[in-house]
Design a protein around this motif. Structure first.
Motif, PDB file in Angstrom:
ATOM      1  N   PRO A   1      -4.809  -7.528   0.770  1.00 13.76           N
ATOM      2  CA  PRO A   1      -5.383  -6.429  -0.015  1.00 13.76           C
ATOM      3  C   PRO A   1      -6.088  -5.379   0.850  1.00 13.76           C
ATOM      4  O   PRO A   1      -5.981  -4.182   0.567  1.00 13.76           O
ATOM      5  CB  PRO A   1      -6.385  -7.133  -0.922  1.00 13.76           C
ATOM      6  CG  PRO A   1      -5.978  -8.539  -0.957  1.00 13.76           C
ATOM      7  CD  PRO A   1      -5.309  -8.823   0.332  1.00 13.76           C
ATOM      8  N   GLN A   2      -6.776  -5.815   1.900  1.00 14.95           N
ATOM      9  CA  GLN A   2      -7.475  -4.846   2.747  1.00 14.95           C
ATOM     10  C   GLN A   2      -6.493  -3.850   3.342  1.00 14.95           C
ATOM     11  O   GLN A   2      -6.727  -2.648   3.332  1.00 14.95           O
ATOM     12  CB  GLN A   2      -8.180  -5.550   3.900  1.00 14.95           C
ATOM     13  CG  GLN A   2      -9.129  -6.627   3.469  1.00 14.95           C
ATOM     14  CD  GLN A   2      -9.636  -7.414   4.661  1.00 14.95           C
ATOM     15  OE1 GLN A   2      -9.493  -6.976   5.806  1.00 14.95           O
ATOM     16  NE2 GLN A   2     -10.213  -8.558   4.399  1.00 14.95           N
ATOM     17  N   PHE A   3      -5.391  -4.390   3.868  1.00 14.57           N
ATOM     18  CA  PHE A   3      -4.405  -3.497   4.488  1.00 14.57           C
ATOM     19  C   PHE A   3      -3.749  -2.607   3.442  1.00 14.57           C
ATOM     20  O   PHE A   3      -3.528  -1.423   3.673  1.00 14.57           O
ATOM     21  CB  PHE A   3      -3.355  -4.307   5.242  1.00 14.57           C
ATOM     22  CG  PHE A   3      -3.862  -4.820   6.556  1.00 14.57           C
ATOM     23  CD1 PHE A   3      -4.124  -3.945   7.594  1.00 14.57           C
ATOM     24  CD2 PHE A   3      -4.085  -6.170   6.756  1.00 14.57           C
ATOM     25  CE1 PHE A   3      -4.601  -4.401   8.809  1.00 14.57           C
ATOM     26  CE2 PHE A   3      -4.556  -6.640   7.962  1.00 14.57           C
ATOM     27  CZ  PHE A   3      -4.816  -5.755   8.996  1.00 14.57           C
ATOM     28  N   ALA A   4      -3.454  -3.205   2.310  1.00 11.22           N
ATOM     29  CA  ALA A   4      -2.818  -2.410   1.260  1.00 11.22           C
ATOM     30  C   ALA A   4      -3.718  -1.235   0.905  1.00 11.22           C
ATOM     31  O   ALA A   4      -3.252  -0.097   0.773  1.00 11.22           O
ATOM     32  CB  ALA A   4      -2.561  -3.286   0.037  1.00 11.22           C
TER      33      ALA A   4
ATOM     34  N   GLY B   1       0.821  -1.208   0.000  1.00  9.86           N
ATOM     35  CA  GLY B   1       0.000   0.000   0.000  1.00  9.86           C
ATOM     36  C   GLY B   1       0.851   1.252   0.000  1.00  9.86           C
ATOM     37  O   GLY B   1       0.570   2.221  -0.716  1.00  9.86           O
ATOM     38  N   ALA B   2       1.921   1.232   0.793  1.00 11.55           N
ATOM     39  CA  ALA B   2       2.780   2.410   0.900  1.00 11.55           C
ATOM     40  C   ALA B   2       3.457   2.691  -0.430  1.00 11.55           C
ATOM     41  O   ALA B   2       3.473   3.830  -0.908  1.00 11.55           O
ATOM     42  CB  ALA B   2       3.825   2.188   1.991  1.00 11.55           C
ATOM     43  N   VAL B   3       3.984   1.625  -1.032  1.00 12.38           N
ATOM     44  CA  VAL B   3       4.655   1.806  -2.316  1.00 12.38           C
ATOM     45  C   VAL B   3       3.665   2.350  -3.338  1.00 12.38           C
ATOM     46  O   VAL B   3       3.933   3.327  -4.043  1.00 12.38           O
ATOM     47  CB  VAL B   3       5.273   0.473  -2.786  1.00 12.38           C
ATOM     48  CG1 VAL B   3       5.743   0.585  -4.227  1.00 12.38           C
ATOM     49  CG2 VAL B   3       6.423   0.088  -1.876  1.00 12.38           C
ATOM     50  N   ALA B   4       2.486   1.715  -3.376  1.00 11.92           N
ATOM     51  CA  ALA B   4       1.487   2.134  -4.357  1.00 11.92           C
ATOM     52  C   ALA B   4       1.070   3.580  -4.121  1.00 11.92           C
ATOM     53  O   ALA B   4       1.030   4.389  -5.040  1.00 11.92           O
ATOM     54  CB  ALA B   4       0.271   1.217  -4.277  1.00 11.92           C
ATOM     55  N   GLY B   5       0.784   3.903  -2.881  1.00 11.95           N
ATOM     56  CA  GLY B   5       0.286   5.234  -2.568  1.00 11.95           C
ATOM     57  C   GLY B   5       1.351   6.296  -2.764  1.00 11.95           C
ATOM     58  O   GLY B   5       1.082   7.383  -3.264  1.00 11.95           O
TER      59      GLY B   5
END
Lengths: 539, 289, 310
Positions: free
Chosen positions: B163-166, B109-113
């Motif tokens: 996925p939820q956390f991401a 999630g961090a990388v994506a965001g």
């Protein structure tokens, strides 16, 4: 205007949802009405909620039976399966040349008589005339020849047909079956549904005949199959032994074993094949139900891989044989409803020796043997098994018992199919818990493939036993026709197996059934042959 | 402006004050602490070999009595000892699974965001694929593929939760990314990693904590569910779900077998649900009275 | 609008492809051989090898995957390894069963959950609110399989009111639906309550209140519509998920739905059936979500844009 739009959207949404649910509901209802329509009023009454067994018998015209089990047949093609559930359904639809009666006697079914040739290599059958298939065709010698050859050629039926060479037509009412070698169990094998007679024309017309149009000569005609739910049959009016008293037969699958019992107690079903053993007492106590049991044509055992791993060491195997306490296992796994099996022989076979002495339970002796074998501190080994009462529970008890002598079993639960391929086919195991079941009551079927070295590497000899003496004895045993001499041979087989601890026979259980008390003519059967044709409702 | 001042004065204390006012949430916390204590000290009262896994077939299936307050199971083992030991298993599996999922999910999630663009797109589409699969089904398939044991169960359950956390971490990051202090840090020339760890993660922590607690609750349910259908923890390890699975066969005649492991699961899940609710309220500044 | 729907449907394609790939890979790693399963316990290694060859199981993983996708696009999902029936015939009869179960389960949850949630919120901190909150929390904490078994023991066995298994008859749906409803209802209740509370605190409600509007009017005219939006999303999502089968409930009540089909096919390594049923489930979930989004934009376009931003 905006509001109108919103209201419209909502209505649309509701309509869609209702439409969806409606489709589903509609489909189901048609199914339901069809079933009710065809099976008549009595059946409709039975499926209702208020059909407790004690109210059901007021309708004397009751002629439907709901037969329930926790498995589902994989196919209705008798030659393309070795699954006992599938065969259980096949017994309702098909006939064989020979039929096994309740008392174990073998009587002519689709033949009127049979004779063995001098050299015991050929069996000639005189076919019964006027037998009709469900589609109206008359059974011919060609159908019989086609069916037996189809079964011989099938890979699924090896256990039943390994002794058969081929079948040939003599004339319109006679066929001859050629054997590969004189075989004492031949007639018995022919009574198995694997040797059922099918309609040549139907089979050849459609590759998927068993799904679309399964046709036999048996007492019940296929009506419908809803996968995961039930199979429906109706009585065949032209059955050669007369139309069955039970006109509509439903074979329903209820996977959960507790729910299966509750459904029976609730009157939702009439007959349960193999209720869980813990239900025994209360089924017996229930006045609305009848419980019956008989000995199983099967024994349970500890299997070792004799070619690989810790258990190639004879001392270790012997240690295990001293570490198991059969009585405790029977209490734990079968609630005490079983009997110890000391020899590697199925107890229902004529040659089974109840006095046969196995190694006695002796933990100290077992520990000594472990030390002698070089494992004073034991070892850890994985044991693949299947979950559930039949295999899982005894395996867990064995885990406790072998733990006492330092053998630490790590249980690895597998799906049945995975277990079969890992253990039986690939022999990718060291120790496991398994059973030797037979569907024809003959010692050859219990021993030959289990111990003969021709069958190692995944073709039946799952313990990978290679022993020339055993091979010789087994070959003698299958050709010998004299019962006393055969019994002696198989006794020697059992002694060799015990002395080498190739496997450790443990116990045998019961075949259990329970049914509505008003359903008559039903009895537990050691090899799971239930002929619904014989059943009827009490007046 | 108000917020900033509170934060400086120790935000956690404020949250704790708010949390403490919620009686239900406090009950959940006490329940959880009790469970953790039971799990930690189970080894002091009980000997695993003798009390938890040792079979005593003769005394099997005994109804609750003074000697065996919860009765005995089909191998003659004391159910109370097993339920107590089960707290260890369920809690540790729950925590490990969720933290594993959180860890991996947070990174994704961090990388994506943080990087956005193509990276974001690809990662999130992969997450969508996993989200679109029925999660129990996915876990079952993964366990059947890897084999039934505790580690595989952990992995299977974690995969379904990543996925939820991401998603949460990503959206939390997106919401703080544009904020002044991040922009400011960036203009100093601070490294990406530093910005992520020092500025963004602490600011995204609220929703993550709430999600973690709720996830702990449903992971414990998930473990029990999978064990119940025979795909979970292997015997003789006492796990609540597999105890129920064993009991099911006998429930018709020995219903007491179903009661104590069932209640244990309910209590554990309830504790996390209560805490999750309490934290959500405490962390949500809008709900401040 | 059509363009939006079309775009969303197009976006489902890569997701479905992704799912099929992941599943195909998982099945690949699952031990156990379909050929062995088909042939049964008496089969020899040679026979199995022969059948594997015949079924094309010995080809490269990617070759088989591409072959599967190409066939599937043409509507050919293969035949079940287990029964030999065509996959379509296996899956389609199961779908209505699950659809009914999911629909009535959700309907019950909505009908009970939303009104109680509203009352709870309006009467925040009242005894009633307390009772509802605690009940809802407890219900969400009960494992569904446990609740199902307990209900079965009580209603099917002790009282004998309802059948334990049979879904041929509508009465057979009651227990599984009630079990399903319990958990969902509790979630909906909690959600309705918290979104209602949130909405009630918002400025425009305060304004309305200040203007002297009655509580009832505020709740129904202003707050409810906005508060329900996240609830609708949740309901849609849950319904979508449940269309894929409620695995554990179906297994407890022996319901022949999508969930039990998936379990059986995983166990039997019946990958054609598994793939088709999961894809169907995912497709339905996608459709339901799309439908919810459309509904959303009709009810309040402003909210939609706000959510996209968040």
């Amino acid at each position: 205007m905006k509001k109108l739009k919103r209201v419209l959207a909502l209505c649309l949404a509701l309509a869609m949802v209702c439409g969806l649910a409606g489709c589903g509901g509609g489909g189901g209802e048609t199914e339901g009405t069809q079933a009710a329509g065809e099976s008549g009023g009595a059946a409709a009454g039975e499926t209702g909620t208020d059909s407790a067994p004690n109210t059901g018998d007021q309708t004397s015209a009751r002629d439907s039976v709901i037969y329930a089990w926790s498995n589902e047949p994989s196919t209705l093609d008798p030659h393309m399966t070795s699954d006992s559930t599938a065969l259980g359904a096949c017994y309702q639809m098909y006939d064989m040349l020979i039929r096994e009666e309740k008392d174990g006697s073998l009587v002519p079914a689709l033949c009127t008589e049979y004779s063995l040739s001098e050299d015991q290599m050929d069996i000639t059958f005189t076919l019964r005339e006027g037998v009709k298939f469900h589609n109206g065709d008359e059974m011919t010698a060609d159908d019989v020849v086609f069916s037996l050859n189809r079964s011989i050629g099938s890979t699924y039926t090896t256990k039943m047909t390994s002794a058969f060479e081929s079948c040939e037509k003599v004339d319109d009412t006679h066929v001859v079956l050629h054997l590969k070698f004189p075989y004492a169990a031949a007639i018995g094998c022919l009574s198995n549904a694997n040797c059922a007679i099918v309609n040549q024309e139907v089979v050849e017309a459609d590759e998927n005949w068993a799904l679309n149009n399964p046709v036999g000569t048996g007492p019940y005609k296929f009506k419908s199959w809803t996968t995961g739910v039930e199979l429906q049959f109706e009585a065949f009016s032209d059955y050669f032994r007369g139309e069955a008293p039970i006109k509509n037969l439903t074979m329903r699958t209820i996977t959960d074993t507790s729910a299966l019992i509750i459904a029976l107690e609730n009157g939702e079903v009439d007959f349960v094949d193999t209720p869980i053993v813990s239900a025994r007492q209360s089924l017996m106590d229930n006045p609305n139900l009848r419980y019956d049991e008989c000995e199983q044509a099967c024994y349970y055992l500890i299997a070792f891989n004799n070619q690989e791993g810790y258990f190639t060491n004879e001392k270790v195997r012997e240690a295990v044989s001293y570490a198991v306490d059969r009585e405790t296992l029977i209490v734990g796994a079968l609630d005490g409803n079983g009997s110890a099996v000391t020899s590697a022989m199925v107890p229902t076979c004529f040659c089974y020796d109840t006095e046969f002495e196995a190694h006695e339970y002796n933990v100290e002796k077992a520990k000594e043997l472990m030390a002698e074998a070089g494992y004073p501190d034991g070892f850890t080994v994985s044991i693949p098994t299947m979950s559930g009462g039949t295999y899982g529970t005894p395996t867990e008890i064995l885990q406790g018992m072998l733990g006492e002598i330092g053998i630490n079993l790590e249980i690895e639960y597998m799906e049945r199919g995975t277990w079969m391929s890992e253990v039986l086919t690939n022999n990718n195991y060291e120790i496991t818990f398994w059973a030797v079941p037979i569907t024809v009551n003959d010692p050859d079927l219990a021993c030959y493939t289990t111990f003969h070295s021709d069958y190692i590497n995944g073709s039946g000899n799952f313990c990978n036993v290679v022993d020339e003496e055993l091979d010789t004895l087994l070959e003698q045993g299958r050709g010998e026709m004299d019962e006393t001499a055969r019994a002696e041979i198989y006794n020697q087989v059992c002694e060799i197996v015990r002395d080498n601890s190739y496997l450790i026979p443990l116990y045998t259980g019961t075949r259990r059934i329970a049914h509505n008390v008003n359903l008559q003519g039903v009895n537990a059967d050691p090899v799971l042959k239930y002929y619904v044709w014989e059943w009827y409702w009490a007046e | 402006m108000d917020e900033v001042v509170i934060k400086k004065s120790n935000p956690w204390l404020t949250i704790w004050h708010r949390y403490r006012k919620n009686r239900l949430a406090m009950f959940g916390l006490i329940l959880l602490i009790a469970l953790i204590l039971v799990a930690l000290f189970a080894g002091v009262f009980l000997d695993y070999e003798q009390d938890v896994v040792h079979q005593d077939i003769i005394h099997k299936l005994q109804w609750p009595s003074a000697e065996h307050p919860f009765g005995t199971d089909k191998y003659g083992r004391d159910i109370m000892a097993r339920v107590i030991w089960g707290a260890r298993i369920s809690l540790s599996v729950g925590f490990i699974t969720v933290f594993l999922a959180l860890f991996i999910g947070a990174i994704i999630g961090a990388v994506a965001g943080f990087y956005g663009g193509k990276v974001d797109n690809i990662l999130m589409r992969i997450m969508d694929v996993f989200l679109a699969m029925p999660s129990t089904m996915l876990a079952i398939a993964v366990v059947s593929a890897l084999g039934t044991d505790m580690i595989n169960l952990l992995i299977a359950l974690a995969i379904a939760r990543i996925p939820q956390f991401a998603r949460i971490v990503r959206s939390a990051i997106l919401s703080v990314k544009g904020m002044d202090f991040v922009e400011a840090a960036r203009s100093y020339g601070a490294k990406d990693k530093l910005i992520i760890f020092k500025h963004i993660i602490p600011n995204a922590i609220g929703p993550i904590i709430v999600q973690t607690t709720t996830n702990l609750a449903n992971t414990i349910l998930g473990v029990a569910g999978l064990s119940f259908i025979g795909l979970g923890i292997q015997p003789p390890t006492p796990e609540w779900g597999s105890m129920l699975s064993e009991a099911k066969e006998h429930m018709r005649y020995y219903p007491y077998l179903m009661i104590s492991p069932g209640i244990a699961i309910i209590l554990a899940v309830l504790a996390f649900n209560l805490i999750g609710d309490g934290l959500r309220d405490a962390l949500d500044p809008r709900l401040k009275n | 609008m059509l363009k939006f729907v079309g775009k969303r449907l197009l976006m489902m394609i890569p997701v479905l492809l992704g799912i099929s790939f992941v599943l195909f890979a998982i099945v690949e790693f699952t031990p156990g051989d379909p050929a062995q399963l088909i042939l049964g316990e008496g089969a020899t290694r040679e026979e199995i090898e022969e059948l594997r060859e015949e079924m094309g199981l010995n080809d490269n993983f990617f070759v088989r995957y591409v072959r599967y996708v190409v066939d599937a696009v043409q509507g050919n999902f293969g035949t079940s390894y287990r029964t030999g029936k065509s996959v379509v015939d296996e899956v389609l009869p199961r779908f209505p069963v699950t659809l009914r179960l999911a629909f009535f389960g959700i309907a019950g949850a909505v009908i009970i959950g939303i009104p109680i949630g509203i009352i709870s919120a309006v009467k925040q901190y009242s005894k009633l609110d307390m009772v509802c909150t605690i009940t809802a929390l407890t219900l969400t904490s009960i494992p569904t399989f446990w609740l199902g078994l307990m209900l079965m023991l009580l209603f099917a066995l002790k009282l004998g009111w309802l059948p334990a298994t049979n879904v041929e008859n509508w009465t057979g749906y009651i227990l599984p639906c009630v079990t399903l409803t319990a958990g969902t209802m509790a979630m909906i209740l909690r959600m309705t309550r918290s979104t209602m509370l949130e909405t009630i605190r918002q400025d425009y409600i305060r304004t309305a209140r200040a203007k002297g509007a009655s509580t009832r009017r505020i709740v129904f005219k202003h707050a409810l519509r906005n508060a329900l939006l996240p609830v609708i999303t949740y309901v849609g999502m849950t319904f979508g998920i449940q269309l894929g089968g409620t695995v554990i409930i179906e297994s407890v009540f022996s319901v022949p739905g999508m969930g039990s089909l998936m379990i059986t096919s995983i166990r039997m390594k019946d990958s054609p059936v598994l793939m088709a049923s999961v894809l169907l489930a995912a497709f339905c979930a996608g459709l339901v979500n799309l439908f919810v989004d459309i509904l959303y934009s009709y009810i309040d376009p402003r909210i939609k844009s706000q959510y996209v931003k968040g």
